[in-house]
Scaffold this active site. Structure first.
Site, PDB file in Angstrom:
ATOM      1  N   GLY A  72      60.507 -23.604  35.476  1.00 31.23           N
ATOM      2  CA  GLY A  72      60.395 -24.894  36.157  1.00 31.23           C
ATOM      3  C   GLY A  72      59.063 -25.064  36.870  1.00 31.23           C
ATOM      4  O   GLY A  72      58.413 -26.113  36.767  1.00 31.23           O
ATOM      5  N   THR A  73      58.635 -24.031  37.577  1.00 28.51           N
ATOM      6  CA  THR A  73      57.417 -24.149  38.380  1.00 28.51           C
ATOM      7  C   THR A  73      56.211 -24.480  37.505  1.00 28.51           C
ATOM      8  O   THR A  73      55.446 -25.403  37.805  1.00 28.51           O
ATOM      9  CB  THR A  73      57.165 -22.826  39.151  1.00 28.51           C
ATOM     10  OG1 THR A  73      58.330 -22.547  39.931  1.00 28.51           O
ATOM     11  CG2 THR A  73      55.959 -22.913  40.045  1.00 28.51           C
ATOM     12  N   ASN A 152      68.328 -28.888  45.178  1.00 28.09           N
ATOM     13  CA  ASN A 152      68.876 -27.539  45.023  1.00 28.09           C
ATOM     14  C   ASN A 152      69.598 -27.032  46.263  1.00 28.09           C
ATOM     15  O   ASN A 152      70.400 -26.116  46.185  1.00 28.09           O
ATOM     16  CB  ASN A 152      67.770 -26.552  44.616  1.00 28.09           C
ATOM     17  CG  ASN A 152      66.559 -26.650  45.499  1.00 28.09           C
ATOM     18  OD1 ASN A 152      65.925 -27.710  45.585  1.00 28.09           O
ATOM     19  ND2 ASN A 152      66.222 -25.583  46.183  1.00 28.09           N
ATOM     20  N   GLN A 180      67.811 -28.271  38.247  1.00 31.48           N
ATOM     21  CA  GLN A 180      69.201 -27.981  38.634  1.00 31.48           C
ATOM     22  C   GLN A 180      70.220 -28.685  37.738  1.00 31.48           C
ATOM     23  O   GLN A 180      71.412 -28.383  37.813  1.00 31.48           O
ATOM     24  CB  GLN A 180      69.441 -28.396  40.100  1.00 31.48           C
ATOM     25  CG  GLN A 180      68.795 -27.464  41.118  1.00 31.48           C
ATOM     26  CD  GLN A 180      69.422 -26.070  41.168  1.00 31.48           C
ATOM     27  OE1 GLN A 180      70.554 -25.858  40.731  1.00 31.48           O
ATOM     28  NE2 GLN A 180      68.691 -25.106  41.687  1.00 31.48           N
ATOM     29  N   SER A 199      64.692 -24.841  33.627  1.00 34.29           N
ATOM     30  CA  SER A 199      64.526 -23.402  33.756  1.00 34.29           C
ATOM     31  C   SER A 199      65.796 -22.729  33.237  1.00 34.29           C
ATOM     32  O   SER A 199      66.887 -23.018  33.723  1.00 34.29           O
ATOM     33  CB  SER A 199      64.304 -23.088  35.236  1.00 34.29           C
ATOM     34  OG  SER A 199      63.709 -21.845  35.376  1.00 34.29           O
ATOM     35  N   ALA A 200      65.633 -21.825  32.260  1.00 34.38           N
ATOM     36  CA  ALA A 200      66.799 -21.265  31.559  1.00 34.38           C
ATOM     37  C   ALA A 200      67.745 -20.488  32.471  1.00 34.38           C
ATOM     38  O   ALA A 200      68.953 -20.487  32.254  1.00 34.38           O
ATOM     39  CB  ALA A 200      66.313 -20.350  30.431  1.00 34.38           C
ATOM     40  N   HIS A 201      67.174 -19.836  33.509  1.00 36.97           N
ATOM     41  CA  HIS A 201      68.045 -18.966  34.325  1.00 36.97           C
ATOM     42  C   HIS A 201      69.022 -19.754  35.192  1.00 36.97           C
ATOM     43  O   HIS A 201      69.901 -19.181  35.820  1.00 36.97           O
ATOM     44  CB  HIS A 201      67.208 -17.988  35.157  1.00 36.97           C
ATOM     45  CG  HIS A 201      66.442 -18.610  36.288  1.00 36.97           C
ATOM     46  ND1 HIS A 201      66.889 -18.556  37.586  1.00 36.97           N
ATOM     47  CD2 HIS A 201      65.270 -19.289  36.326  1.00 36.97           C
ATOM     48  CE1 HIS A 201      66.001 -19.164  38.381  1.00 36.97           C
ATOM     49  NE2 HIS A 201      65.019 -19.612  37.638  1.00 36.97           N
ATOM     50  N   THR A 237      50.743 -16.361  23.765  1.00 37.76           N
ATOM     51  CA  THR A 237      51.692 -16.014  22.702  1.00 37.76           C
ATOM     52  C   THR A 237      53.111 -16.266  23.208  1.00 37.76           C
ATOM     53  O   THR A 237      53.469 -15.892  24.319  1.00 37.76           O
ATOM     54  CB  THR A 237      51.496 -14.539  22.290  1.00 37.76           C
ATOM     55  OG1 THR A 237      50.134 -14.404  21.867  1.00 37.76           O
ATOM     56  CG2 THR A 237      52.427 -14.148  21.161  1.00 37.76           C
ATOM     57  N   CYS A 326      63.599 -16.849  56.078  1.00 34.63           N
ATOM     58  CA  CYS A 326      63.383 -15.859  57.127  1.00 34.63           C
ATOM     59  C   CYS A 326      61.959 -15.322  57.022  1.00 34.63           C
ATOM     60  O   CYS A 326      61.626 -14.648  56.059  1.00 34.63           O
ATOM     61  CB  CYS A 326      64.390 -14.728  56.973  1.00 34.63           C
ATOM     62  SG  CYS A 326      64.348 -13.594  58.338  1.00 34.63           S
TER      63      CYS A 326
HETATM   64  N1  PLP Z   1      62.930 -27.061  40.962  1.00 40.65           N
HETATM   65  C1  PLP Z   1      64.157 -26.822  41.467  1.00 40.65           C
HETATM   66  C2  PLP Z   1      64.999 -27.974  41.911  1.00 40.65           C
HETATM   67  C3  PLP Z   1      64.639 -25.514  41.573  1.00 40.65           C
HETATM   68  O1  PLP Z   1      65.849 -25.288  42.079  1.00 40.65           O
HETATM   69  C4  PLP Z   1      63.799 -24.453  41.134  1.00 40.65           C
HETATM   70  C5  PLP Z   1      64.249 -23.049  41.243  1.00 40.65           C
HETATM   71  O2  PLP Z   1      64.908 -22.659  42.194  1.00 40.65           O
HETATM   72  C6  PLP Z   1      62.529 -24.759  40.601  1.00 40.65           C
HETATM   73  C7  PLP Z   1      62.139 -26.066  40.530  1.00 40.65           C
HETATM   74  C8  PLP Z   1      61.607 -23.677  40.115  1.00 40.65           C
HETATM   75  O3  PLP Z   1      62.096 -23.079  38.947  1.00 40.65           O
HETATM   76  P1  PLP Z   1      61.565 -21.624  38.487  1.00 40.65           P
HETATM   77  O4  PLP Z   1      61.847 -20.689  39.618  1.00 40.65           O
HETATM   78  O5  PLP Z   1      62.330 -21.320  37.258  1.00 40.65           O
HETATM   79  O6  PLP Z   1      60.125 -21.738  38.215  1.00 40.65           O
END
Ligand code: PLP
Length: 374
Positions: A72-73, A152, A180, A199-201, A237, A326
């Site tokens: 995602g980032t 999130n 999300q 984001s796959a995770h 790659t 924190c």
């Molecule tokens: N955007 C949202 C709303 C998220 O919850 C997250 C991850 O927590 C991200 C972006 C970033 O995704 P990643 O950590 O897979 O780069």
């Protein structure tokens, strides 16, 4: 490895499904470099493009609108940078409740580009005022609207259709952070989202792999330059094993959706009902009817649960998230809690569920909460 008995932190990340592990293990055999012209390379290239077609088919996109990234980032940063550098964007409208992947990047981009950064107003639950957004966009060309589909921390959902139509009316481009929500809803990308990220995770896939979605091409240019992979949009790659896991996870999420949605919503609702039956004076930050069905954020009076609620639950084998970052041993409310002006003397816990959770886990968690709350 610590064996968790109850995992209610699925908005942070989700466990990998066995079928996803299986798909990744199989993909390990496809070892050629997709850029190579020999048979091994061609096999990898075909495999990669099949994965792209499968993702596109689940998401209702064209394969050419899907790019594989590290998550995602990276996807969000690519869009923000290119919008300012290549698409002549002079104004960005967003809110202070976006993920740091947006907010920190915008902060840094302000040092490189000259653009107006405008914050759209929202109510105490984080609902964006769409009438105000409409006014903010009137007569303002070259604007990019950046609003997440679901927050999130609170789960608050954006009325994407309405926002997309406002953006279209004013010729603004629309980036929605769908990290999300991909895998949790069938998002209709034909309704006017120009750019999105996943984001796959977050949907039981592997970490470090994600999607950049660009509707209709839109002239975006890369963040990462090099060998010209991903039709020059993202050099490096390709992460074939990660991509294989992501595609499998996305397909499984999509197949499970009809059953998963009511199941998870029932868990969330039962947790809320259980908590409100047990305890007084809760501050429920998640507006149930306007939120992602997997997230429930509740504030508990600190004098009843103590500052360390998340740690106490952890000691009981229950994983949830708090609403504080924190730093140097001092707890600060997160930027979202701060942005929503949550009351002092409340400790927030985010319970986030997945289709793997059960009602029995909710009941056990409520039992533990009953012991903690004094
Ligand atoms: N955007 C949202 C709303 C998220 O919850 C997250 C991850 O927590 C991200 C972006 C970033 O995704 P990643 O950590 O897979 O780069």
């Amino acid at each position: 490895m610590l064996k968790r008995s109850i995992y209610f932190d699925n908005a942070a990340t989700t466990p990998l499904l066995p079928e996803v592990k299986g798909a990744m293990t199989e993909a390990m055999e496809v070892f050629g470099n997709p850029a190579s012209i020999h048979a091994e390379g061609r096999r990898s290239k075909v495999f990669l493009e099949e994965c792209r077609t499968r993702v596109a088919s689940v998401l209702g996109l064209q394969p050419a609108e899907v790019f594989f990234t590290s998550g995602g980032t990276e996807s969000l940063q690519t869009i923000l940078l290119s919008a300012l550098r290549d698409l002549n964007i002079k104004r960005i409208v967003t809110t202070s409740l976006e993920h740091p992947a947006v907010l920190k990047n915008l902060e840094s981009l302000r040092e490189l580009f000259s653009f107006d950064l405008v914050h759209a107003p929202f109510d105490r639950f984080g609902r964006v005022d769409t009438d105000a957004l409409d006014e903010l966009l009137a007569g303002q060309p070259q604007t990019l609207v950046v609003l997440m589909h679901a927050n999130n921390e609170t789960g608050m959902l954006l009325p994407v259709k309405r926002v997309a139509s406002i953006c279209q009316q004013h010729n603004a481009l629309f980036l929605s952070d769908t990290v999300q929500t991909v895998g949790k809803y069938r998002i209709d990308f034909s309704e006017g989202i120009d750019f999105a990220a996943a984001s796959a995770h977050k949907f039981h896939g592997p970490k470090g792999v994600g999607l950049l979605m660009v509707k209709g091409g839109a002239g975006l240019k890369p963040l990462i330059l090099g060998g010209g992979q991903e039709r020059t949009m993202r050099s490096g790659t390709e992460n074939l094993i990660g991509v294989a896991g992501m595609v499998k996870a996305l397909e499984l999420a999509d197949e499970a959706l009809e059953k998963a949605m009511p199941h998870v919503e029932t868990l969330r609702q039962s947790m809320l009902t259980g908590l409100t039956n047990l305890f007084d004076n809760l501050k429920v930050l998640t507006l149930m009817e306007h939120s992602l069905y997997t997230i429930l954020n509740v504030g508990f009076p600190v004098q009843r649960v103590g500052e360390m609620l998340v740690n106490r639950l952890d000691m009981e084998g229950i994983a949830v998230s708090g609403g504080s970052a924190c730093a140097s041993g001092v707890n600060h409310p997160s930027h979202v809690l701060e942005g929503l002006s949550v009351e002092e003397h409340y400790v927030h816990a985010r319970f986030s569920f997945s289709r793997l959770n059960t009602m029995e886990e909710v009941e056990r968690c409520l039992g533990v909460m009953r012991n903690i709350y004094s």
